[in-house]
Scaffold this active site. Structure first.
Site, PDB file in Angstrom:
ATOM      1  N   ARG A 120      10.585 -21.134 -17.920  1.00 13.29           N
ATOM      2  CA  ARG A 120      11.497 -20.027 -17.589  1.00 13.29           C
ATOM      3  C   ARG A 120      11.007 -18.675 -18.109  1.00 13.29           C
ATOM      4  NH1 ARG A 120      15.248 -24.288 -18.499  1.00 13.29           N
ATOM      5  NH2 ARG A 120      16.332 -24.840 -16.565  1.00 13.29           N
ATOM      6  N   LYS A 142       5.415  -6.781 -10.554  1.00 11.74           N
ATOM      7  CA  LYS A 142       5.566  -7.637  -9.380  1.00 11.74           C
ATOM      8  C   LYS A 142       4.588  -8.801  -9.480  1.00 11.74           C
ATOM      9  CE  LYS A 142       7.215  -4.738  -5.589  1.00 11.74           C
ATOM     10  NZ  LYS A 142       6.859  -4.233  -4.237  1.00 11.74           N
ATOM     11  N   GLU A 184      -5.750   1.903  -1.859  1.00  9.68           N
ATOM     12  CA  GLU A 184      -4.583   2.200  -2.703  1.00  9.68           C
ATOM     13  C   GLU A 184      -4.701   3.582  -3.344  1.00  9.68           C
ATOM     14  OE1 GLU A 184      -1.872   0.664  -2.854  1.00  9.68           O
ATOM     15  OE2 GLU A 184      -2.202  -1.457  -2.391  1.00  9.68           O
ATOM     16  N   LYS A 225       2.170   5.441 -10.237  1.00  5.36           N
ATOM     17  CA  LYS A 225       2.905   4.176 -10.203  1.00  5.36           C
ATOM     18  C   LYS A 225       3.818   4.043 -11.415  1.00  5.36           C
ATOM     19  CE  LYS A 225       2.835  -0.607  -8.963  1.00  5.36           C
ATOM     20  NZ  LYS A 225       2.118  -1.725  -8.369  1.00  5.36           N
ATOM     21  N   GLU A 235      12.698  -1.878  -6.983  1.00  6.60           N
ATOM     22  CA  GLU A 235      12.460  -1.495  -5.599  1.00  6.60           C
ATOM     23  C   GLU A 235      13.759  -1.330  -4.812  1.00  6.60           C
ATOM     24  OE1 GLU A 235       8.804  -2.414  -2.596  1.00  6.60           O
ATOM     25  OE2 GLU A 235       9.970  -4.137  -3.241  1.00  6.60           O
ATOM     26  N   ARG A 239      10.693   3.247  -5.314  1.00  4.80           N
ATOM     27  CA  ARG A 239       9.539   2.365  -5.479  1.00  4.80           C
ATOM     28  C   ARG A 239       8.997   1.918  -4.131  1.00  4.80           C
ATOM     29  NH1 ARG A 239       8.436  -2.445  -9.941  1.00  4.80           N
ATOM     30  NH2 ARG A 239       6.398  -3.024  -9.111  1.00  4.80           N
ATOM     31  N   ASN A 243       4.835   1.382  -0.810  1.00  4.27           N
ATOM     32  CA  ASN A 243       4.527   0.500   0.317  1.00  4.27           C
ATOM     33  C   ASN A 243       4.002   1.253   1.532  1.00  4.27           C
ATOM     34  OD1 ASN A 243       5.296  -2.057  -0.807  1.00  4.27           O
ATOM     35  ND2 ASN A 243       7.422  -1.399  -0.664  1.00  4.27           N
ATOM     36  N   HIS A 246       1.735  -0.507   3.916  1.00  7.24           N
ATOM     37  CA  HIS A 246       1.743  -1.928   3.580  1.00  7.24           C
ATOM     38  C   HIS A 246       2.499  -2.792   4.585  1.00  7.24           C
ATOM     39  CE1 HIS A 246       0.189  -0.405  -0.154  1.00  7.24           C
ATOM     40  NE2 HIS A 246       0.149  -1.597  -0.698  1.00  7.24           N
ATOM     41  N   HIS A 250       0.255  -5.708   5.550  1.00  9.23           N
ATOM     42  CA  HIS A 250       0.501  -7.112   5.227  1.00  9.23           C
ATOM     43  C   HIS A 250       0.473  -7.978   6.492  1.00  9.23           C
ATOM     44  CE1 HIS A 250       2.641  -6.320   1.123  1.00  9.23           C
ATOM     45  NE2 HIS A 250       1.329  -6.267   1.051  1.00  9.23           N
ATOM     46  N   HIS A 263      -7.087  -6.516   1.161  1.00 11.42           N
ATOM     47  CA  HIS A 263      -5.807  -5.823   1.044  1.00 11.42           C
ATOM     48  C   HIS A 263      -5.936  -4.314   1.246  1.00 11.42           C
ATOM     49  CE1 HIS A 263      -1.793  -4.819  -0.281  1.00 11.42           C
ATOM     50  NE2 HIS A 263      -2.305  -4.002  -1.182  1.00 11.42           N
TER      51      HIS A 263
END
Length: 355
Positions: A120, A142, A184, A225, A235, A239, A243, A246, A250, A263
């Site tokens: 956990r 993330k 990026e 960032k 997000e 935030r 993206n 993206h 993606h 990427h």
């Protein structure tokens, strides 16, 4: 240089300094008490750095282990995570022990996911070695793994205890792997940092120029960032600016097959494509898409992808995490240095996929 990610519940520092990997034992000792550590890496990065890091950790009084897996996006799965859990159990890792992610974005995402779910949640550190990971994926908490249906669709938010960024590790990257990270970096200049954009304009675009400016462009990107993550950790708002490019990117990664389009390459294509259509719709200033394309081309990033199948891309895009029911939020750049969020019907995304 240090940057503080000043989150109220779990603040941490980003260290950006050439040669700092050689001080990894002291850095970890300054953050953690003596404990077991498992270094999670891939077979390529592990061959370059894992033993050196392990020895420095042991010299600082830690018990260190190394778990590695086959490099590449195709390994960022629950199957690999399960192998890591088995390794941690056999190594006797407890909730008082920690994980170090040593590698690029795939390693950081996977190791963070494993750390945040094993027992956990145990603590972890990020030591990114690729440009994409140094400017983006190692920061902000993330984590995630891919499924056959969508990229990063299974994951958590879990902040590291620190991030150690040594730009010298970029020297061991291949040319394509280094250039990929510039997708990026270009994004950060577009959404928030005119000074970074101006620095990119002065660079020749060669591999040598990237390495020469590495410390500066990493610092600028991390600072953007850092600011955004502190303002919106989970997000819910700004935030999402991160993206830009993206949503389409993606979908390109997934339809091409993970690893065939890297990427940062997919992000570059996504930024150019969404900007072209947004210009036609009057949502971005005329000429921005060409400026983005010119910048990407200068650094050797692709601005198109074949075969371009609108239906397949739309199907992949419909599983995007930014989709909400019948709507989806997209990020635009009305002018260079500023970003905005627009919510549109999911069906309208097909417009943004048409050449």
């Amino acid at each position: 240089m240090k940057l503080r990610v000043d989150l109220s519940h779990s603040p941490y520092d980003l260290v950006v300094e050439k040669g700092c990997l050689s001080q990894v034992g002291d850095w970890v000792a300054g953050l953690w008490g003596k404990q077991k550590i498992t270094i999670i890496t891939d077979n390529h990065v592990g061959g370059l750095y894992a033993e050196k890091v392990k020895l420095r950790l042991e010299a600082a009084g830690f018990e260190a282990h190394v778990f590695d897996f086959l490099e590449g996006e195709a390994s960022k799965t629950l199957t690999t995570a399960n192998k890591a859990y088995e390794f941690l159990i056999k190594a006797g890792m407890t909730r008082s022990d920690g994980i170090i992610a040593l590698g690029g974005g795939v390693v950081g995402d996977l190791a963070g996911f494993v750390a945040s779910t094993y027992m956990r949640g145990i603590h972890f550190l990020q030591i990114p070695t690729s440009l994409t990971a140094q400017v983006d994926s190692s920061i902000g908490g993330k984590t995630g793994v891919n499924t056959p249906w969508a990229k990063n669709i299974v994951g958590t938010f879990a902040q590291p205890d620190g991030v150690l960024i040594d730009p010298d590790t970029l020297k061991t990257l291949g040319k394509r792997e280094l250039i990929e990270g510039m997708g990026e970096v270009v994004k950060y200049g577009l959404i928030d940092d005119l000074e970074l954009w101006q620095e990119l304009q002065t660079m020749s675009g060669s591999k040598e120029s990237i390495l020469e400016h590495a410390e500066s462009i990493i610092y600028h990107s991390c600072n953007v960032k850092r600011k955004i993550v502190v303002e919106d950790e989970f997000e819910g708002g700004v935030r999402m600016y991160l993206n830009f490019g993206h949503t389409i990117g993606h979908a390109i990664e997934q339809t091409a097959g993970y690893g065939k389009v890297m990427h940062g390459e997919a992000v570059a294509i996504g930024m150019v494509q969404i900007a072209k259509v947004a210009e036609k719709k009057g949502l971005m200033l005329q000429g921005i898409s060409q400026e983005i394309a010119n910048m990407c081309t200068k650094f050797g990033l692709p601005t198109d992808f074949e075969p371009w199948d609108v239906d397949k891309l739309y199907q992949a895009l419909s599983h995007d995490k930014k989709a909400r029911g019948k709507d989806i939020k997209i990020v635009l750049v009305p002018e260079i240095g500023q970003a905005s969020i627009t919510q549109i019907p999911l069906t309208e995304m097909k417009d943004y996929l048409v050449k």
